[in-house]
Design an enzyme around this catalytic site. Structure first.
Site, short mmCIF file in Angstrom:
data_model
loop_
_atom_site.label_atom_id
_atom_site.label_comp_id
_atom_site.label_asym_id
_atom_site.label_seq_id
_atom_site.Cartn_x
_atom_site.Cartn_y
_atom_site.Cartn_z
N ARG A 53 0.86 -1.18 0.00
CA ARG A 53 0.00 0.00 0.00
C ARG A 53 0.89 1.22 0.00
NH1 ARG A 53 -3.33 -3.12 -1.30
NH2 ARG A 53 -5.42 -3.47 -0.42
N GLU A 82 -2.86 8.33 -3.86
CA GLU A 82 -3.22 7.47 -4.98
C GLU A 82 -4.65 7.78 -5.39
OE1 GLU A 82 -3.94 2.75 -5.40
OE2 GLU A 82 -1.91 3.28 -4.73
N HIS A 132 -1.39 0.65 -9.63
CA HIS A 132 -2.05 -0.28 -8.70
C HIS A 132 -2.75 -1.40 -9.48
CE1 HIS A 132 -3.99 -0.60 -4.46
NE2 HIS A 132 -3.71 -1.79 -4.96
#
Length: 313
Positions: free
Chosen positions: A229, A257, A276
């Protein structure tokens, strides 16, 4: 439980083999709910739709018993657990993303080490720029977050003839590949690592784990690969190391993000960024379907589902 509903983000007909004990409802994050949430006993969270969408139905599900994510990490749902009906189980998707995320982790490491991004830019400009670049062979790798994905990364590292693999998790233990060190051993292990893979879940203990002190312990020229993450890494501290040229990074996740178009990470030297996509491959759907079938069969039989990571209480 014939009158109870199960909410699924994949059309039930595409999953197949589901127990007949429930009524199945397809919901993948649309604005309108497809049925009364109060009837739902098993909620499979829409995949990669963000925290707001993921938790929105939960306040309307007083009969809920299981929340099943299709992600390995549960940080987008876990804050809602204290408000769920007592005893509700939160389960993650352990095993669903092992192959895909491990594959991307190796791709990022190899591409960065062998300077593939620079080669693509040279190709776009019509320049022939040979050089000698680092190999993964003979390197020491450090895997931080040694769960099923971390183990899958090591499985894929071995054929590349790495010199050594060190494993780190929240607590020390012994795994099939060898000893797993505790997080407290990082100061000793970081200076030895040529490539550091981040696979740890985002928790209070790991948020900002990769700070200026952590990065300073990494050896000159080392590569940081983050498939965990974004918030595990202090972005400002990483930018300082990248801009100095001392470290390189390959990131599938970032903080913030998504990155805004003008964010300095886009322009930092020695960084490779993917948006991602660690779990988003053709490997996802077959494994997600198998997980949902298995979990719902256990639930229908009165057995506890697997991969429980939290219990409301």
């Amino acid at each position: 439980m014939a009158s109870a509903d199960v909410w699924l983000p994949i059309p039930p007909a595409e999953i197949g083999g589901l127990p007949e004990s429930f009524r199945y409802v397809h919901w993948d994050g649309e604005e309108e709910f497809p049925a009364d949430p109060a009837r739902c006993v098993f909620y499979a969270v829409p995949y990669m739709k963000g925290q707001a969408v993921s938790v929105r139905p939960l306040a309307h599900m007083p009969n809920l018993r299981v929340v099943q994510t299709l992600t390995a990490g549960v940080d987008h749902v876990e804050p809602a657990v204290p408000k769920l009906p007592r005893g509700t189980l939160l389960c993650n998707a352990r095993g669903v993303h092992d192959a895909s995320t491990a594959e991307l982790a190796l791709t990022l490491a190899l591409a960065s080490l062998r300077r593939v991004p620079e080669a693509v830019r040279a190709q776009d400009a019509g320049r022939w720029e040979p050089g000698v670049h680092p190999a993964l062979a003979d390197k020491t790798a450090l895997i931080i977050g040694y769960g099923s994905i971390g183990s899958a990364i090591e499985d894929r590292l071995v054929p590349f003839e790495v010199e050594a693999v060190h494993r780190v998790a929240r607590t020390a233990r012994t795994a099939p590949h060898g000893p797993v060190h505790a997080l407290s051993d990082l100061p000793r292990l970081l200076p030895e690592a040529d490539v550091v893979f981040l696979v740890t879940p985002l928790t209070d203990a790991t948020r900002g784990l990769v700070d200026a002190g952590f990065l300073a312990r990494m050896k000159d020229g080392a590569l940081l690969v983050n498939v965990a993450r974004g918030a595990v890494v202090d972005t400002a501290a990483l930018l300082a190391e990248l801009e100095s040229g001392r470290l390189r990074a390959a990131l599938d996740v970032t903080d913030p993000e998504p990155l805004s178009p003008g964010h300095p990470l886009w322009r930092a030297p020695g960084v490779l960024i993917t948006p991602h996509v660690g779990g988003a491959s053709s490997a996802f759907l077959p494994r997600a379907r198998r997980l949902l079938r298995a979990q719902l069969r256990r639930f229908a039989a009165g057995e506890e589902p697997e991969h429980v990571v939290a219990v409301a209480g």
